[in-house]
Design a protein around this motif. Structure first.
Motif, PDB file in Angstrom:
ATOM      1  N   HIS A 192       0.972  -1.076   0.022  1.00 33.67           N
ATOM      2  CA  HIS A 192      -0.032   0.059  -0.100  1.00 33.67           C
ATOM      3  C   HIS A 192       0.867   1.615   0.252  1.00 33.67           C
ATOM      4  O   HIS A 192       0.385   2.171  -0.852  1.00 33.67           O
ATOM      5  CB  HIS A 192      -0.824   0.067   1.057  1.00 33.67           C
ATOM      6  CG  HIS A 192      -2.132   0.999   0.755  1.00 33.67           C
ATOM      7  ND1 HIS A 192      -2.172   2.206   1.504  1.00 33.67           N
ATOM      8  CD2 HIS A 192      -3.210   0.609   0.596  1.00 33.67           C
ATOM      9  CE1 HIS A 192      -2.857   3.484   1.372  1.00 33.67           C
ATOM     10  NE2 HIS A 192      -3.360   2.186   0.275  1.00 33.67           N
ATOM     11  N   ASP A 193       2.103   1.490   0.411  1.00 29.86           N
ATOM     12  CA  ASP A 193       2.852   2.670   0.309  1.00 29.86           C
ATOM     13  C   ASP A 193       3.789   2.260  -0.816  1.00 29.86           C
ATOM     14  O   ASP A 193       3.850   3.224  -1.274  1.00 29.86           O
ATOM     15  CB  ASP A 193       4.102   2.211   1.591  1.00 29.86           C
ATOM     16  CG  ASP A 193       3.643   2.016   2.605  1.00 29.86           C
ATOM     17  OD1 ASP A 193       3.113   2.834   3.683  1.00 29.86           O
ATOM     18  OD2 ASP A 193       3.326   0.877   3.541  1.00 29.86           O
ATOM     19  N   ARG A 196       0.654   3.989  -2.370  1.00 33.00           N
ATOM     20  CA  ARG A 196       0.728   6.169  -1.795  1.00 33.00           C
ATOM     21  C   ARG A 196       1.295   6.709  -2.595  1.00 33.00           C
ATOM     22  O   ARG A 196       1.400   7.869  -2.907  1.00 33.00           O
ATOM     23  CB  ARG A 196       1.032   5.886  -0.059  1.00 33.00           C
ATOM     24  CG  ARG A 196      -0.126   5.804   0.609  1.00 33.00           C
ATOM     25  CD  ARG A 196       0.069   6.552   2.124  1.00 33.00           C
ATOM     26  NE  ARG A 196       0.995   4.907   2.069  1.00 33.00           N
ATOM     27  CZ  ARG A 196       1.814   6.468   2.986  1.00 33.00           C
ATOM     28  NH1 ARG A 196       1.921   7.640   3.079  1.00 33.00           N
ATOM     29  NH2 ARG A 196       3.814   5.673   3.557  1.00 33.00           N
ATOM     30  N   LYS A 228      -7.455  -1.628   2.561  1.00 32.29           N
ATOM     31  CA  LYS A 228      -6.629  -0.974   1.645  1.00 32.29           C
ATOM     32  C   LYS A 228      -5.776  -1.531   0.700  1.00 32.29           C
ATOM     33  O   LYS A 228      -5.583  -1.005  -0.142  1.00 32.29           O
ATOM     34  CB  LYS A 228      -5.200  -0.550   2.819  1.00 32.29           C
ATOM     35  CG  LYS A 228      -5.319   0.426   3.755  1.00 32.29           C
ATOM     36  CD  LYS A 228      -5.228   1.782   3.505  1.00 32.29           C
ATOM     37  CE  LYS A 228      -5.126   2.423   4.353  1.00 32.29           C
ATOM     38  NZ  LYS A 228      -5.645   3.737   4.406  1.00 32.29           N
TER      39      LYS A 228
END
Ligand SMILES: Nc1ncnc2c1ncn2[C@@H]1O[C@H](COP(=O)(O)OP(=O)(O)OP(=O)(O)O)[C@@H](O)[C@H]1O
Ligand SMILES: [Mg+2]
Length: 399
Positions: A192-193, A196, A228
Motif C-alpha cells: 500500500h505504501d 501511496r 487498503k
C-alpha cells in the motif's frame, strides 16, 4: 533453457490479447518487466532496467513518441526499440526508423511478425553483464489450502540460503496476506505504501518498504489494514516486480487464487510459474483446468513447473499417471510432514531455516537447486534467530 528477453512496454498498458500474443508468438520467452506511460521519468526507468527491447506503442502526439524513440536510441544503444502503431502508413514507418527504431510492428499485433522481430533481436541483442535481472518465480495453486504460502516462504528462504543472494517474497494476497506469520515478521510497510507514493517510487524507496528477515530474505507485505487492498492496481504490481527484480536475485510471489487482473499480471511477469497441487482429485482437476487456462493465456509450457506438495507415495496416484493426466512433467515434490510444517508456522520460522530434520527441508533444497541451477553445498551453520512463541504471532509482540 534460454533466458527471457526483457521488454519494457511504453505508451500505454497492453491489453490481455496483446499480452498473450507477445507471450505466445516469440520462440524465446519474453519477460515484460514494466509497462510505462510516455512520461518524463521513462528514461530514468529504462536506464535502471536496461531492457533488451523497448516496445513503444505510438499514440497521442506522434512527434512526442518519436522524440522519445530518438532519446532511447541515443542513451541506451543496447536496447532495441520497436515501434508499433495502428497507423502503418509509409510515413509513420519511415519516421519510426529515422528516429532510431530497429523494427516496426503493426497493430493489431500479428503473431508471425512478433516472432520474426524478436528472433532478430535475440540474435543481435547485447546482453549487458551489468544489467541485473533477478528471477521471478510465482507459486500458484487454483485450489485453496495446497500450501502456496508455506511453499513460497520456504522456497524463498531456501533460494536465499543456497545462493547467498537476496530473495524477496511478494505477498499479493491483498485482503489477508499470511506471509508475515510464515516468515516470522511484523511489517511496518506494505504494498500500500507503493500505491501511496507511486509517483516518486524508485528502487531505494521500494527497498525501504521491505521487511527484513535477514540480509538475504525480505518481504513486500500485503496491506496490513483492512480496505487498503482496493487501491492496488496492475501498474503498482508490475512496477514493484520490475524494481525488485533489478535488486534481488529471486523474487518469489504468493499470488491470490482468483485469476483476476492482478494475479495474471504477476503470473505474466514470472520466469518460472510453479503450479502447486496436492494429490487429491479436486486439486488434480483444478490443476488440469489451470493448465488449460495457462494455454489460453499463451504461457509457454517450459515456464510452467508442476510441483506436488504434501507428497507421499500412494498406489492410487503414481507420478507417471499424474504426468499423463496433466500432460506436463512433474518438476518437484515436497513431502508431507504436517507436524513440522505447522510447528514452523506457529513459531514463525521457515522450516528450511530451522534445525528440523524433516524431509521437507531437503525437498526444498532440491527444488531451489533445480530452479537456480546452483548445487547445494555443505553449509556452515548460520546463527539462529530466537523463534517467537505461537501466541505472539496471533497477538503481536510487545514493542
Ligand atoms: N508439505 C507440507 N506437509 C504438511 N503440511 C503442509 C505442507 N505444506 C503446507 N502444509 C500445511 O497446509 C496448510 C495450508 O498451508 P498454506 O497456508 O500454505 O496453504 P495456502 O495454499 O496458502 O492456503 P490459502 O488458499 O488459504 O491461501 C498449513 O496448515 C500448512 O501447515
Ligand atoms: Mg495462502
Amino acid at each position: 533453457m534460454s533466458k527471457a528477453i526483457s521488454v519494457v512496454v511504453i505508451g500505454r498498458s497492453l491489453n490481455q490479447q496483446e499480452r498473450t500474443r507477445l507471450r505466445s508468438s516469440s520462440q524465446t520467452p519474453l519477460a515484460i518487466v514494466a509497462e510505462l506511460p510516455n512520461a518524463p521519468q521513462v528514461l530514468d526507468e529504462l536506464n535502471r532496467l536496461k531492457p533488451q527491447a523497448a516496445l513503444v506503442l505510438l499514440n497521442g502526439e506522434l512527434n512526442h513518441s518519436f522524440q522519445l524513440v530518438e532519446r532511447i536510441h541515443q542513451e541506451l544503444p543496447d536496447t532495441a526499440v520497436i515501434c508499433s502503431s495502428e497507423d502503418n502508413s509509409p510515413d509513420v514507418i519511415l519516421q519510426s526508423f529515422r528516429s532510431g527504431a530497429m523494427e516496426f510492428l503493426r497493430q493489431p499485433l500479428v503473431e508471425s511478425e512478433i516472432a520474426a522481430v524478436f528472433a532478430k533481436i535475440e540474435q543481435s541483442a547485447v546482453r549487458p553483464e551489468e544489467s541485473h535481472l533477478g528471477r521471478v518465480i510465482a507459486v500458484y495453486a487454483s485450489k485453496g489450502g495446497c500450501g502456496t504460502t508455506f511453499v513460497t516462504a520456504n522456497l524463498a528462504a531456501s533460494l536465499a540460503r543456497l545462493s547467498r543472494k537476496r530473495s524477496c517474497v511478494i505477498d499479493l494476497n491483498l485482503q489477508a496476506g499470511d506471509q508475515p506469520l510464515y516468515l516470522g515478521l511484523e511489517p511496518n510497510y506494505s504494498i500500500h505504501d507503493v500505491v501511496r507514493n507511486f509517483d516518486k517510487l524508485d528502487d531505494q524507496l521500494l527497498a525501504s518498504y521491505l521487511t527484513q528477515r535477514s540480509k538475504y530474505l525480505q518481504l513486500l507485505a500485503a496491506p496490513t489494514e483492512i480496505g487498503k487492498d482496493e487501491d492496488v492496481r496492475v501498474e503498482h504490481v508490475t512496477r514493484a516486480i520490475a524494481l525488485l527484480r533489478a535488486q534481488a536475485e529471486y523474487v518469489v510471489i504468493d499470488p491470490p487464487r482468483m485469476l483476476n487482473e492482478i494475479t495474471i499480471s504477476a503470473l505474466d511477469a514470472a520466469d518460472d510459474l510453479i503450479l502447486l497441487l496436492t494429490l487429491d482429485i479436486p486439486a488434480i482437476r483444478s490443476a488440469k483446468r489451470t493448465l488449460d487456462i495457462f494455454t489460453r493465456l499463451g504461457y509457454d509450457r517450459g515456464r510452467i513447473k508442476v510441483v506436488i506438495n504434501r507428497y507421499t507415495k500412494t498406489p492410487e496416484f503414481d507420478l507417471k499417471q499424474i504426468e499423463k493426466v496433466l500432460e506436463t512433467p512433474v518438476f518437484g515434490t515436497i513431502s508431507n510432514d504436517y507436524r513440522a510444517a505447522i510447528s514452523s508456522i506457529n513459531v514463525g520460522e521457515p522450516l528450511v531455516l530451522s534445525k528440523n530434520q524433516s524431509p521437507v527441508v531437503q525437498d526444498f533444497s532440491i527444488l531451489a537447486s533445480k530452479l537456480s541451477g546452483i548445487r547445494p553445498q555443505t553449509e556452515a551453520p548460520t546463527p539462529q534467530r530466537p523463534a517467537r512463541s505461537g501466541w505472539t504471532s496471533i497477538f503481536g509482540s510487545k514493542k
